[in-house]
Design an enzyme around this catalytic site. Sequence first.
Site, PDB file in Angstrom:
ATOM      1  N   LYS A   1      54.249  37.686  38.191  1.00 55.14           N
ATOM      2  CA  LYS A   1      55.423  37.475  39.138  1.00 55.14           C
ATOM      3  C   LYS A   1      56.719  37.574  38.214  1.00 55.14           C
ATOM      4  CE  LYS A   1      55.107  34.350  42.019  1.00 55.14           C
ATOM      5  NZ  LYS A   1      54.826  32.967  42.793  1.00 55.14           N
TER       6      LYS A   1
ATOM      7  N   ARG B   1      57.760  27.963  40.134  1.00 56.74           N
ATOM      8  CA  ARG B   1      56.659  28.998  40.710  1.00 56.74           C
ATOM      9  C   ARG B   1      55.394  29.272  39.857  1.00 56.74           C
ATOM     10  NH1 ARG B   1      60.316  33.896  42.634  1.00 56.74           N
ATOM     11  NH2 ARG B   1      58.298  34.119  44.339  1.00 56.74           N
TER      12      ARG B   1
ATOM     13  N   GLY C   1      48.704  32.465  47.612  1.00 55.50           N
ATOM     14  CA  GLY C   1      48.267  31.436  48.067  1.00 55.50           C
ATOM     15  C   GLY C   1      47.519  30.274  47.446  1.00 55.50           C
TER      16      GLY C   1
ATOM     17  N   MET D   1      47.803  28.976  44.107  1.00 58.46           N
ATOM     18  CA  MET D   1      48.469  28.020  43.326  1.00 58.46           C
ATOM     19  C   MET D   1      49.839  27.417  43.893  1.00 58.46           C
ATOM     20  SD  MET D   1      46.891  29.463  39.951  1.00 58.46           S
ATOM     21  CE  MET D   1      48.327  29.096  39.246  1.00 58.46           C
TER      22      MET D   1
ATOM     23  N   ARG E   1      55.374  42.927  44.397  1.00 60.53           N
ATOM     24  CA  ARG E   1      54.070  43.104  43.565  1.00 60.53           C
ATOM     25  C   ARG E   1      53.477  44.214  44.359  1.00 60.53           C
ATOM     26  NH1 ARG E   1      51.816  37.444  45.537  1.00 60.53           N
ATOM     27  NH2 ARG E   1      51.718  37.836  47.676  1.00 60.53           N
TER      28      ARG E   1
ATOM     29  N   HIS F   1      48.338  32.853  56.046  1.00 55.96           N
ATOM     30  CA  HIS F   1      47.180  32.759  54.994  1.00 55.96           C
ATOM     31  C   HIS F   1      46.217  33.578  55.426  1.00 55.96           C
ATOM     32  CE1 HIS F   1      43.790  30.707  53.025  1.00 55.96           C
ATOM     33  NE2 HIS F   1      44.573  30.686  51.966  1.00 55.96           N
TER      34      HIS F   1
ATOM     35  N   ARG G   1       8.545  57.638  43.323  1.00 54.90           N
ATOM     36  CA  ARG G   1       7.601  56.637  42.528  1.00 54.90           C
ATOM     37  C   ARG G   1       6.156  56.419  43.035  1.00 54.90           C
ATOM     38  NH1 ARG G   1       9.945  50.984  41.731  1.00 54.90           N
ATOM     39  NH2 ARG G   1       9.003  50.541  44.175  1.00 54.90           N
TER      40      ARG G   1
ATOM     41  N   GLU H   1      11.411  49.907  32.615  1.00 54.82           N
ATOM     42  CA  GLU H   1      11.763  48.866  33.081  1.00 54.82           C
ATOM     43  C   GLU H   1      11.234  47.688  32.369  1.00 54.82           C
ATOM     44  OE1 GLU H   1      10.332  49.002  37.097  1.00 54.82           O
ATOM     45  OE2 GLU H   1       8.712  50.157  36.539  1.00 54.82           O
TER      46      GLU H   1
ATOM     47  N   SER I   1      13.930  56.886  34.278  1.00 56.44           N
ATOM     48  CA  SER I   1      14.673  56.522  35.209  1.00 56.44           C
ATOM     49  C   SER I   1      14.925  54.695  34.695  1.00 56.44           C
ATOM     50  CB  SER I   1      14.262  56.783  36.495  1.00 56.44           C
ATOM     51  OG  SER I   1      15.211  56.096  37.580  1.00 56.44           O
TER      52      SER I   1
ATOM     53  N   GLY J   1      14.867  51.540  35.629  1.00 57.58           N
ATOM     54  CA  GLY J   1      14.729  50.610  36.603  1.00 57.58           C
ATOM     55  C   GLY J   1      15.186  49.110  36.274  1.00 57.58           C
TER      56      GLY J   1
ATOM     57  N   ASN K   1      16.476  46.854  37.841  1.00 59.10           N
ATOM     58  CA  ASN K   1      16.014  45.363  38.340  1.00 59.10           C
ATOM     59  C   ASN K   1      15.082  44.886  37.665  1.00 59.10           C
ATOM     60  OD1 ASN K   1      17.911  46.144  40.371  1.00 59.10           O
ATOM     61  ND2 ASN K   1      15.967  46.457  41.766  1.00 59.10           N
ATOM     62  N   ASP K   2      14.053  45.453  37.328  1.00 60.10           N
ATOM     63  CA  ASP K   2      12.761  44.799  36.734  1.00 60.10           C
ATOM     64  C   ASP K   2      13.204  44.562  35.134  1.00 60.10           C
ATOM     65  OD1 ASP K   2      10.828  43.888  38.339  1.00 60.10           O
ATOM     66  OD2 ASP K   2       9.916  46.043  38.565  1.00 60.10           O
TER      67      ASP K   2
ATOM     68  N   CYS L   1      17.972  53.708  38.539  1.00 61.64           N
ATOM     69  CA  CYS L   1      17.576  53.653  40.028  1.00 61.64           C
ATOM     70  C   CYS L   1      17.621  51.924  40.486  1.00 61.64           C
ATOM     71  CB  CYS L   1      16.370  54.167  40.202  1.00 61.64           C
ATOM     72  SG  CYS L   1      14.838  53.427  39.498  1.00 61.64           S
TER      73      CYS L   1
ATOM     74  N   TYR M   1      22.474  60.717  35.854  1.00 56.40           N
ATOM     75  CA  TYR M   1      22.779  60.506  37.223  1.00 56.40           C
ATOM     76  C   TYR M   1      22.659  58.943  37.552  1.00 56.40           C
ATOM     77  CZ  TYR M   1      17.709  60.126  38.135  1.00 56.40           C
ATOM     78  OH  TYR M   1      16.587  59.950  37.950  1.00 56.40           O
TER      79      TYR M   1
HETATM   80  P1  ADP Z   1      53.319  32.174  46.331  1.00 56.91           P
HETATM   81  O1  ADP Z   1      52.881  32.837  45.271  1.00 56.91           O
HETATM   82  O2  ADP Z   1      52.472  31.290  46.878  1.00 56.91           O
HETATM   83  O3  ADP Z   1      54.129  33.145  47.546  1.00 56.91           O
HETATM   84  P2  ADP Z   1      56.124  31.691  45.290  1.00 56.91           P
HETATM   85  O4  ADP Z   1      56.141  31.035  44.179  1.00 56.91           O
HETATM   86  O5  ADP Z   1      56.428  33.078  45.584  1.00 56.91           O
HETATM   87  O6  ADP Z   1      54.607  31.406  45.928  1.00 56.91           O
HETATM   88  O7  ADP Z   1      57.175  30.820  46.454  1.00 56.91           O
HETATM   89  C1  ADP Z   1      56.537  30.497  47.630  1.00 56.91           C
HETATM   90  C2  ADP Z   1      57.704  30.808  48.664  1.00 56.91           C
HETATM   91  O8  ADP Z   1      58.984  30.165  48.320  1.00 56.91           O
HETATM   92  C3  ADP Z   1      58.209  32.058  48.765  1.00 56.91           C
HETATM   93  O9  ADP Z   1      58.433  32.264  50.060  1.00 56.91           O
HETATM   94  C4  ADP Z   1      59.248  32.530  47.932  1.00 56.91           C
HETATM   95  O10 ADP Z   1      60.009  33.403  48.485  1.00 56.91           O
HETATM   96  C5  ADP Z   1      60.027  31.108  47.960  1.00 56.91           C
HETATM   97  N1  ADP Z   1      60.932  30.939  46.763  1.00 56.91           N
HETATM   98  C6  ADP Z   1      60.436  30.936  45.457  1.00 56.91           C
HETATM   99  N2  ADP Z   1      61.574  30.791  44.637  1.00 56.91           N
HETATM  100  C7  ADP Z   1      62.502  30.486  45.389  1.00 56.91           C
HETATM  101  C8  ADP Z   1      64.152  30.724  45.205  1.00 56.91           C
HETATM  102  N3  ADP Z   1      64.366  30.665  43.545  1.00 56.91           N
HETATM  103  N4  ADP Z   1      64.620  30.592  46.127  1.00 56.91           N
HETATM  104  C9  ADP Z   1      64.427  30.884  47.494  1.00 56.91           C
HETATM  105  N5  ADP Z   1      63.257  30.733  47.682  1.00 56.91           N
HETATM  106  C10 ADP Z   1      62.361  30.717  46.927  1.00 56.91           C
HETATM  107 MG    MG Z   2      55.199  34.466  46.529  1.00 53.89          MG
HETATM  108 MG    MG Z   3      10.232  47.926  38.975  1.00 53.15          MG
END
Ligand code: ADP
Ligand code: MG
Ligand code: MG
Length: 891
Positions: free
Chosen positions: A28, A102, A111, A113, A358, A474, A636, A764, A783, A785, A787-788, A850, A870
Amino acid sequence: MAKSVYTFGGGAVHDDPRAKDKTIVGGKGANLAEMAGIGLPVPPGFTITTEECVSYLQQGADFSAALRAEVAEALTHIERAVGKKFGDADPSGAGPLLVSVRSGARVSMPGMMDTVLNLGLNDATVQGLAATSGDERFAWDSYRRFIQMYSDVVLGLDHGLFEEALEIAKEDHGYLSDTEMLAEDWQELVAEYKRLAEGELGHPFPQDVTEQLWGAIRAVFDSWDSDRAKVYRRLNDIPGDWGTAVNVQAMVFGNMGDTSATGVAFTRDPATGERSYYGEWLVNAQGEDVVAGIRTPQYLTRDARLAAKAELPSMEEAMPEAYAELAAVFDLLERHYRDMQDIEFTVERGKLWMLQTRSGKRTAKAALRMAVDMVGEGLIDEVTAIRRVDPMALDQLLHPMLDPDAPRDVLTTALPASPGAASGKIVLDSDLAEKWANNGDKVILVRVETSPEDIHGMHAAQGILTARGGMTSHAAVVARGMGRPCVSGAAAVSIDMGARSLKIGDRALKEGDLITLDGSTGQVMAGLVPMIEPELAGDFGTLMQWADKHRRMKVRTNAETPEDCRMALAFGAEGIGLCRTEHMFFDAGRIMAVREMILADDEAGRRRALAKLLPEQRADFVEIFTAMAGLPCTIRLLDPPLHEFLPQRDEEFAELAADVGVSVEHLKRRAEELHEFNPMLGHRGCRLGITFPEIYEMQARAIFEAACAVSSKGGDPVVPEVMIPLVATRKELEILRSLVDRVAAEVFAEQGRTLEYLVGTMIELPRAALMAGEIAEEARFFSFGTNDLTQTTLGVSRDDAGRFLAPYVEQGIYPRDPFVTLDVDGVGQLVRLAAERGRATRPDIKLGICGEHGGDPASIRFCEEVGLDYVSASPYRVPIARLAAAQAALG
Ligand code: ADP
Ligand code: MG
Ligand code: MG
């Protein structure tokens, strides 16, 4: 000394490459810096490095004075850039600086962290914000959001408390939606929130803004080690020692009335790969509102809105100027990153701000389409396209889909959030989903909406159905990442957790009932709907052709039935790497003869029974050689311990006794004699061939007679590769190779035809790997093997590993399940050494693998390094292996 804090935006420039290095400032942070660098509107901020996170988590000590000083300096950078001061309460000034705190690891963990928004508000600064923005409602709305988020993320209070208080406040006023809340309503709620927080904490909600900031930084670092982040890392193979960076960034406000908004978007459709903008936004809202499914999000473009027959205007209609600017940013970012981007943006009083970009998560179908399209558009080349598609993701495309002609009992249609079809039993919570799945049930997880705590249940489920949430909820994002079909926003679904039942429309269902989801159309159907085979032409075919051009290793298949062979050939297999003959022994029509052979008292008895099996085995090989049409086939000879074929039940013993004409007691005694304490290391593999040579003689005869028969029909001659299992010494192979040669000579003399053939062995056992130089004197091919070889090298029985292997992997004792991904450090050494010693003796020795590792991309990379000729994989894994082999060859 290297810096721990890097500023971005607001004119920040660094000649230090660490400032844009994902491993240092996280994905980020790096992308925010990159976007600011190419002139996009990014609120200014700074990033604390992942290194600080790692040392904080290791030492747990307080933050150093050096770090505090760097942060303080970086904060003044933001203050200067936006012209506001952190903690400023002056109602006649520029207003207080508010920031977001963030998380952002090296790779995105959507989502997983924590984030805190609107930090810097307290009883004094909220007044300043109200006065300077001229919007009381906005100021108090921001403060209540901050208290709730900070209490949840930093102070560990239950956010349900606050939600409940908000619900009660709305009820008291008779409001249906948050947007009806007035300034004074929010102000009252803030007072209530503070009371609640103080009641829980035993002290007032923190008013000192610097204390708030460090609390949030600490919480983001701590969230790296949260349970949900750990589960996500395990599922995605992300090392625990990477740590997360922290981004502190000036807030921009999407909740400043109707000319403000917030949204998320993809530059192409992440479900289909189609080249159209795809996203959702909300007027007068802050970031999290879109994802949390609090209000139904609006569409980005007019076309999408019309197609969905939605009433609220699209962004294109409601904010044409900001929309046009956004569309230009999409194109710029795609050209800059040469990939589909997943974007967060906010419009504050008509002005567009970029908050994140991203490379976007996508389904396998979309990944293929985008890769192929972008080559056509000249954005990337073929090699990049090959590299960009995750081989494992192809798995989603190689499996059956719903038969379009089958009748469907449609219960409801909602958002097609993640494509693919799935059927299973309804299950209403994630723990139970995991439990049922572990018992071998296919389940569909049905929830009002999912949260990061549901990740294990989503993984255990075949598909996910949620009552709420949009295409970027989510559930939708995580399901697409995992390749699970998902239908979201199914308002017709109402769940009664108490009764463990649900209604879809007016149809009553209960937990355990079967349903089917079609994540490509959004349909939810009662019962099981039949499936059909996947489409292998189109973008898939194109990418596979490119991959084939660039790979060095051949890809074969593990197959033992003509059905498997046909499937594998359709998937592009170039031969059979492992045909296990024992599966043919289990066939209902033959098992009697097999048992008679095993329980015979002497060689004569065994030969009588084997004579019955010969024509059957020959017929099997005729079918396989015919299906494979001249491609190499490694067969085999019998491998498992004989007792595996024995009767279990009394009726079976009685039937066999009557058939062979001996007493049941006699048979049972013979069966007991075959008992072994450790069959995996017992009387099996080539040891059977040494002690009962007539068994391997029969099998060799069946192979050569079948090869002659098929070759006599014209077409490419069959070149059988006869493989001897579980060899540990040169002498074993010498004895059995002579046996095969003798039978081959007999058959060729009888048939008046000589065919080329190879005799080789599996490697193997560790001893075989060590003695490979000598063994190669007798072997035309090896070949591996694996797994074994893994079992015997680790001293771990795969069938018993279930009880301890998962904790082993969790504690990092083995980085991955060694039965899925080859233990390169240990087992890999043996493979490497055997390959070298084998080649030293016989430079043209053919080398392949294999074990199941032959279909695992990471293991395939290792096979390329060692220079194997192969890999061999199960039919469905053949395309995965083709792509992985190409990626491995490209390095
Ligand atoms: P996640 O990785 O869970 O998306 P983010 O750190 O990107 O968490 O942020 C969560 C939400 O808050 C996102 O919708 C992001 O756009 C918003 N947000 C983060 N920083 C700011 C900021 N400086 N101003 C306005 N909105 C923000
Ligand atoms: Mg985000
Ligand atoms: Mg075997």
